[in-house]
Scaffold this motif. Structure first.
Motif, PDB file in Angstrom:
ATOM      1  N   TYR A 151     -51.249  14.276   9.130  1.00  0.00           N
ATOM      2  CA  TYR A 151     -50.670  15.476   8.446  1.00  0.00           C
ATOM      3  C   TYR A 151     -49.404  15.894   9.013  1.00  0.00           C
ATOM      4  O   TYR A 151     -48.479  16.222   8.293  1.00  0.00           O
ATOM      5  N   ALA A 173     -60.973  19.675   7.413  1.00  0.00           N
ATOM      6  CA  ALA A 173     -60.361  20.872   8.327  1.00  0.00           C
ATOM      7  C   ALA A 173     -58.633  21.132   8.204  1.00  0.00           C
ATOM      8  O   ALA A 173     -58.106  21.868   8.364  1.00  0.00           O
ATOM      9  N   LEU A 174     -57.985  19.952   7.607  1.00  0.00           N
ATOM     10  CA  LEU A 174     -56.698  19.947   7.360  1.00  0.00           C
ATOM     11  C   LEU A 174     -56.324  21.032   6.411  1.00  0.00           C
ATOM     12  O   LEU A 174     -57.033  21.315   5.591  1.00  0.00           O
ATOM     13  N   PRO A 175     -55.337  21.823   6.468  1.00  0.00           N
ATOM     14  CA  PRO A 175     -54.775  22.601   5.742  1.00  0.00           C
ATOM     15  C   PRO A 175     -54.724  22.138   4.026  1.00  0.00           C
ATOM     16  O   PRO A 175     -54.249  21.101   3.815  1.00  0.00           O
ATOM     17  N   TYR A 176     -55.169  22.772   3.079  1.00  0.00           N
ATOM     18  CA  TYR A 176     -55.547  22.400   1.714  1.00  0.00           C
ATOM     19  C   TYR A 176     -55.998  20.936   1.425  1.00  0.00           C
ATOM     20  O   TYR A 176     -55.277  20.280   0.642  1.00  0.00           O
ATOM     21  N   TRP A 190     -57.570  27.935  -3.548  1.00  0.00           N
ATOM     22  CA  TRP A 190     -56.631  28.760  -2.747  1.00  0.00           C
ATOM     23  C   TRP A 190     -55.657  29.391  -3.640  1.00  0.00           C
ATOM     24  O   TRP A 190     -54.693  30.048  -3.170  1.00  0.00           O
ATOM     25  N   ALA A 219     -48.108  25.024   2.730  1.00  0.00           N
ATOM     26  CA  ALA A 219     -49.042  24.510   3.801  1.00  0.00           C
ATOM     27  C   ALA A 219     -48.176  24.686   5.124  1.00  0.00           C
ATOM     28  O   ALA A 219     -46.770  24.599   5.028  1.00  0.00           O
ATOM     29  N   PRO A 220     -48.952  25.041   5.928  1.00  0.00           N
ATOM     30  CA  PRO A 220     -48.259  25.279   7.386  1.00  0.00           C
ATOM     31  C   PRO A 220     -47.688  23.829   7.850  1.00  0.00           C
ATOM     32  O   PRO A 220     -48.433  22.895   7.903  1.00  0.00           O
ATOM     33  N   GLN A 221     -46.543  24.250   8.577  1.00  0.00           N
ATOM     34  CA  GLN A 221     -45.945  23.182   9.511  1.00  0.00           C
ATOM     35  C   GLN A 221     -46.440  22.944  10.942  1.00  0.00           C
ATOM     36  O   GLN A 221     -46.647  23.945  11.616  1.00  0.00           O
TER      37      GLN A 221
END
Length: 274
Positions: free
Chosen positions: A104, A144-147, A254, A261-263
């Motif tokens: 990620y 569990a990773l974002p999106y 979503w 997406a968060p960095q």
């Protein structure tokens, strides 16, 4: 992801990347060891540095990452990136990270809007082993990773469906979100799917985000995805259905448009001990 090898993951990954490239910058990350992956042969033609050109102990820039990629022509004219280990077969095996968060972070550095990870770990075995050892496990790490939108692949055979059903039961037992999981049933020959496959598809349609049937295509079997213009029309239709299913599942989960997406925080390079 898949429960067993030979489930058509790489074909599905390539078709999905081709379809998603119409919506934004897209890349395929090849997580397989070099000599068990179909991707390095394709990368060798462009002489890109690949994963070996990205040292894990040094800072990376977006330009570094993009130079390591090969560029694949898409059917929509957009193109998409491939990041794999394209070195000669006899070179030292490249140690690839097991933690999904590492991939990620690499995707965030690359700046792509969509990343398709072609995984190799056996899905159900990983979850069972993680439960017995009290660990997180790779499958849960990917979920569990974002999106993250998991795509489960299985062959349209009795054995393939049995492995898929066991994996789905394991996902359900672990409380992982099947409602944002897309299933792809990959045909190994022409003709109607067996009765067991049709019955399983009906059951899975009610439990997952979507079930997509990918028909057998002799061109893919003989040449891979090197020339998408020669795919059968029904293969292209199935690929478009797969792309829509993934995007619909993402939007229903979503929202639309999708949030940013968060960095991940930068990781400082390790300092050698004196």
């Amino acid at each position: 992801m898949a429960a067993t090898g030979g489930s058509g993951r790489s074909t599905v990954a390539g078709l999905l990347a081709d379809g998603l490239s119409a919506s934004g910058r897209t890349a395929v990350l090849d997580l397989a060891p070099r000599l068990s992956s179909p991707w390095p042969a394709q990368a060798a033609e462009q002489h890109a540095g690949g994963l070996a050109a990205l040292p894990p102990d040094q800072p990376l820039s977006r330009a570094n990452v993009h130079r390591a990629c090969t560029v694949n022509a898409a059917s929509n004219g957009a193109g998409w990136h491939l990041l794999t280990d394209g070195r000669e077969w006899h070179t030292l095996p490249l140690p690839l990270p097991q933690d999904p968060a590492a991939w990620y972070q690499l995707a965030a550095i690359g700046g792509w809007q969509t990343v398709v990870a072609d995984t190799v770990h056996p899905l159900a075995h990983d979850m069972l082993a993680a439960r017995c050892l009290g660990e997180l496990g790779q499958t849960r790490g990917w979920y569990a990773l974002p999106y993250a939108l998991p795509v489960l692949c299985a062959t349209s055979t009795a054995n393939g469906i049995q492995a898929l059903q066991q994996a789905v039961m394991a996902l359900h037992a672990e409380g992982l979100p099947l409602q944002r999981t897309v299933v792809v049933l990959v045909a190994t020959g022409d003709g109607r799917p067996p009765a067991a496959v049709r019955a399983a598809a009906t059951m899975l349609t009610a439990r997952t985000a979507a079930v997509v049937h990918l028909p057998h295509d002799p061109h893919v079997r003989a040449h891979g995805l090197r020339d998408l213009s020669r795919l059968r029309s029904r293969t292209r239709q199935a690929a478009a259905q797969l792309t829509r299913a993934v995007l619909d599942a993402a939007h229903s989960t979503w929202g639309q448009p999708l949030p940013v997406a968060p960095q991940p925080a930068p990781i400082a390079p390790a300092v050698p001990a004196l």
